[in-house]
Structure formats: C-alpha cells, structure tokens
Design an enzyme around this catalytic site. Structure first.
Site, PDB file in Angstrom:
ATOM      1  N   SER A 170       8.466  10.419  -1.562  1.00 41.71           N
ATOM      2  CA  SER A 170       7.912  11.633  -0.968  1.00 41.71           C
ATOM      3  C   SER A 170       6.960  11.311   0.182  1.00 41.71           C
ATOM      4  CB  SER A 170       7.188  12.469  -2.028  1.00 41.71           C
ATOM      5  OG  SER A 170       6.202  11.715  -2.705  1.00 41.71           O
ATOM      6  N   ARG A 192       0.832  -1.207   0.000  1.00 43.14           N
ATOM      7  CA  ARG A 192       0.000   0.000   0.000  1.00 43.14           C
ATOM      8  C   ARG A 192       0.866   1.256   0.000  1.00 43.14           C
ATOM      9  NH1 ARG A 192      -3.926  -0.504   4.669  1.00 43.14           N
ATOM     10  NH2 ARG A 192      -4.457  -2.339   3.423  1.00 43.14           N
ATOM     11  N   HIS A 235       0.779   4.508  -2.563  1.00 42.19           N
ATOM     12  CA  HIS A 235       0.588   5.871  -2.078  1.00 42.19           C
ATOM     13  C   HIS A 235       1.788   6.756  -2.416  1.00 42.19           C
ATOM     14  CE1 HIS A 235      -3.066   5.670   0.687  1.00 42.19           C
ATOM     15  NE2 HIS A 235      -2.988   4.485   0.121  1.00 42.19           N
ATOM     16  N   ASP A 236       2.960   6.172  -2.540  1.00 37.57           N
ATOM     17  CA  ASP A 236       4.124   6.948  -2.942  1.00 37.57           C
ATOM     18  C   ASP A 236       4.100   7.238  -4.440  1.00 37.57           C
ATOM     19  OD1 ASP A 236       6.666   8.220  -2.769  1.00 37.57           O
ATOM     20  OD2 ASP A 236       7.611   6.382  -3.493  1.00 37.57           O
ATOM     21  N   VAL A 279       1.680   9.885  -6.239  1.00 38.93           N
ATOM     22  CA  VAL A 279       1.859  11.310  -5.948  1.00 38.93           C
ATOM     23  C   VAL A 279       3.308  11.672  -6.268  1.00 38.93           C
ATOM     24  CG1 VAL A 279       1.697  13.133  -4.214  1.00 38.93           C
ATOM     25  CG2 VAL A 279       0.147  11.165  -4.112  1.00 38.93           C
ATOM     26  N   HIS A 288      -4.898  -6.267  -1.914  1.00 42.76           N
ATOM     27  CA  HIS A 288      -5.797  -6.291  -0.755  1.00 42.76           C
ATOM     28  C   HIS A 288      -6.017  -7.703  -0.219  1.00 42.76           C
ATOM     29  CE1 HIS A 288      -7.866  -2.180  -1.803  1.00 42.76           C
ATOM     30  NE2 HIS A 288      -6.603  -2.058  -1.419  1.00 42.76           N
ATOM     31  N   PRO A 346      -7.001   8.241  -4.390  1.00 39.91           N
ATOM     32  CA  PRO A 346      -8.446   7.997  -4.380  1.00 39.91           C
ATOM     33  C   PRO A 346      -8.950   7.482  -3.035  1.00 39.91           C
ATOM     34  CG  PRO A 346      -7.337   6.145  -5.395  1.00 39.91           C
ATOM     35  CD  PRO A 346      -6.263   7.178  -5.098  1.00 39.91           C
ATOM     36  N   ASP A 366       9.176   8.393  -5.622  1.00 39.37           N
ATOM     37  CA  ASP A 366      10.324   9.197  -5.183  1.00 39.37           C
ATOM     38  C   ASP A 366      10.459   9.256  -3.668  1.00 39.37           C
ATOM     39  OD1 ASP A 366       8.177  10.778  -4.519  1.00 39.37           O
ATOM     40  OD2 ASP A 366       8.989  12.634  -5.361  1.00 39.37           O
ATOM     41  N   ASP A 397      -9.427  -9.556   3.010  1.00 34.12           N
ATOM     42  CA  ASP A 397      -9.748 -10.871   2.443  1.00 34.12           C
ATOM     43  C   ASP A 397     -10.373 -11.689   3.564  1.00 34.12           C
ATOM     44  OD1 ASP A 397      -9.894 -13.401   1.366  1.00 34.12           O
ATOM     45  OD2 ASP A 397      -7.735 -13.632   1.055  1.00 34.12           O
ATOM     46  N   ASN A 404      -4.100   9.492   3.906  1.00 42.82           N
ATOM     47  CA  ASN A 404      -2.992   8.676   4.408  1.00 42.82           C
ATOM     48  C   ASN A 404      -3.086   8.395   5.907  1.00 42.82           C
ATOM     49  OD1 ASN A 404      -1.612   8.302   1.967  1.00 42.82           O
ATOM     50  ND2 ASN A 404      -0.648  10.317   2.111  1.00 42.82           N
TER      51      ASN A 404
END
Length: 328
Positions: A81, A67, A71-72, A75, A194, A164, A79, A246, A96
């Site tokens: 961030s 995950r 998420h990195d 955006v 997931h 999202p 990198d 799951d 987040n």
C-alpha cells in the site's frame, strides 16, 4: 560495501534453482512460491541481479528497502500500500516525507513484468529485494516466504496514525510492535537496520537545538556527535541534508553491529536510537548485540521474515498489480 563473489553468486543460483517450497502457518506463504511459475526464469535471482546493480550505483538503496518494508507492513499489513500513488495515499503522509526506495521497487517490478507478467506481486518484489539488499550489504542470507498479493487501499491518515515518529518513547514503540505480533527483541533487532543508511535533518534537528522545548540540545547525545550533526544541520538553514545513522567510519552502508556500539557510546542520530540504548527495557539487549558481531547478523533475517508476515493478503484476496503505483 561488500558484494558477492562470482562463486558465491553461482552457489546462490543453484540454491534458488533447486529450492523446495515449504509452507508456514495458515497464511499460505511459503518459500519458493514462484518456483515453476515464470518458465525458465528464477524470479528471486532476477530481482537479486537488479538490486545488485542498483546498490553499485547508490548504496543507500539498502536502508531504503529495509525502511520501506517497515513503513509498508505496519500500515494495513505487508500489501504494498505504501507504493500506491495519489493525493491521499500513504506516500503523502508527513511521516513518509522523503521515504526512499519507492521508485526503485517500481523499476524492479518493471523488470519482473517483462520476464514474468502478471504473476509476482509488488509486495513480494519488495520483500525479495530487501533480502537481496541485506545480503549484498554484508548481512546473512535468509529464505523469504512469498505468495503475498497487493492491496487496493492506501490512506495517508492511516499512516499518520500508525507509523511512529523518531521521538517515540521506547515503551510506546514496544507496545506498537507487540500489536503487530513482534516482541521486544524483534523491535531492537529490526531497528538495527539503521546500521545502514541515513536520516534527514528534519528527523532529528530538534534534538540539536531545542530538545523537548528546552532550547538546549538533548543531554544524552555525545558532544562530538552534536558538533557533527550541527555542522550538517545548521540552526537557521532551510536545507534538509542527510546524516549517517551509524557513525562508524567505513560502515555507513554495511549490515553489521557497529550501530549498537555507537548508540551505547551515546552516538545515536535519532532520539529513538539513543533512548533504546538507555532504557532499562532494552539496554540489555542492545549491549548484547553490541558485544557480538554475529548475533545481530543471525537474528536480523528471521526478524524481517517475521515482520513480513503481518497482515498479508493471499489466495483470492487483493490483486497482482501490473504496476506498483496504481491498482489494476
């Protein structure tokens, strides 16, 4: 949870020690980028060992690292961030909230710095660690491309605008992935991450009691799962407990296709999971992955590699952070 046998670990070690670099495209990423750059240390093997130990202590690390990669990369590109700390960084974005794995990557980086200071980016540490986690949880081994450098900017407002929510409609999610160079099948396969791990109540509680302002539960959720999730997330409780993504017994932290079987049976914890199994845009792919125990395993690694190419910094762009939480 299935861990690698000693013989398999030895084989992996030999493979990694003899790995020859191969370039991909024009982005200067290649398999084996760090070969020969850390003296006698094989950095991918070092990271593998740390991840293996962490998973024995907390198997939820698998889903955390997968995950965190998503998420990195979505955006500003891949990198690291998401790892930068500060008042207005991506970590502070509502989307987040309670995102796991950040401290783990920082700790892995500390180990890497001790054996190979100033060479391996936090971004590559995350990519290599995620691959190790996938494999240790029963996934298929895949080669990772390395050579990324770390970014210097992290803004919560960008994360809020791009990442999202779990309520995103399927067609909008497909459009988002397309903007990142990922197709519809990549979207369905990557959400298969997931199959390992959990989600907090705040991610799906409205489905249970007030679906889209109806004051009723989501009609697509099975009655059995609704009961389970309501027990975990009572209406008037302020706690933010976790529920498995799951619902298959003994498969909660394993990389397998059980997740797809569950969402076909209307046992999706998140709204996007369930809708993906219902939408005419994706239900055919979901059913195919649910039927084949090997198809998902064969496709997940390549999809992770493809995602890890998004917006990378190479060459003289960015930096190699000494610590993942701050710029140099």
């Amino acid at each position: 949870m299935r861990l690698a046998s000693p013989s398999l670990m030895l084989s992996l070690g030999l493979i990694l020690m003899t790995l020859v670099g191969h370039c991909y495209g024009n982005n200067k990423l290649r398999v084996g980028f760090y070969n020969g750059k850390c003296g006698a240390h094989n950095i991918e093997k070092v990271i593998y060992g740390v991840v293996q130990q962490k998973i024995t202590e907390d198997p939820d690390i698998v889903s955390d690292l997968i995950r965190l990669s998503f998420h990195d990369c979505f955006v500003r590109g891949c990198d690291a961030s998401i790892l930068l700390e500060g008042k207005h960084t991506e970590q502070m974005a509502r989307v987040n909230k309670k995102l796991g794995g950040i401290e783990d990557v920082g700790e892995i980086k500390e180990v890497v710095e001790k054996v190979c200071p100033g060479v391996v980016s936090c971004t590559d540490v995350l990519v290599i660690a995620a691959r190790a986690a996938v494999f240790l949880a029963g996934g298929k081994w895949y080669d990772v491309e390395t050579g990324r450098r770390d970014g210097r900017v992290s803004l919560s407002k960008e994360a809020e605008a791009i990442l999202p929510p779990p309520t995103i409609p399927v067609n909008k999610a497909i459009q988002l992935f397309a903007k990142k160079g990922l197709n519809k099948r990549d979207f369905v396969v990557l959400l298969g991450g997931h199959t390992a791990g959990t989600a907090h109540c705040h991610s799906f509680k409205k489905r249970l009691y007030n679906f889209h302002g109806t004051h009723k539960p989501d009609p697509t959720i099975s009655s059995s799962l609704l009961k389970v999730l309501r027990n975990t997330c009572p209406l008037n409780s302020q706690s933010d407990e976790e529920a498995f993504l799951d619902q298959t017994p003994n498969s909660h932290f394993k990389m397998d296709n059980a997740y797809y079987k569950q969402i076909v049976a209307h046992n999706g914890t998140l709204e996007i999971d369930q809708n993906m199994a219902i939408s005419p845009l994706t239900k055919g792919i979901v059913k195919g992955l649910a039927k084949s125990p090997y198809q998902f395993l064969n496709e997940f690694g390549p999809a992770m590699v493809k995602m890890a190419r998004i917006g990378v910094l190479t060459g003289h762009h960015g930096e190699i952070r000494k610590t993942c939480g701050s710029v140099n």
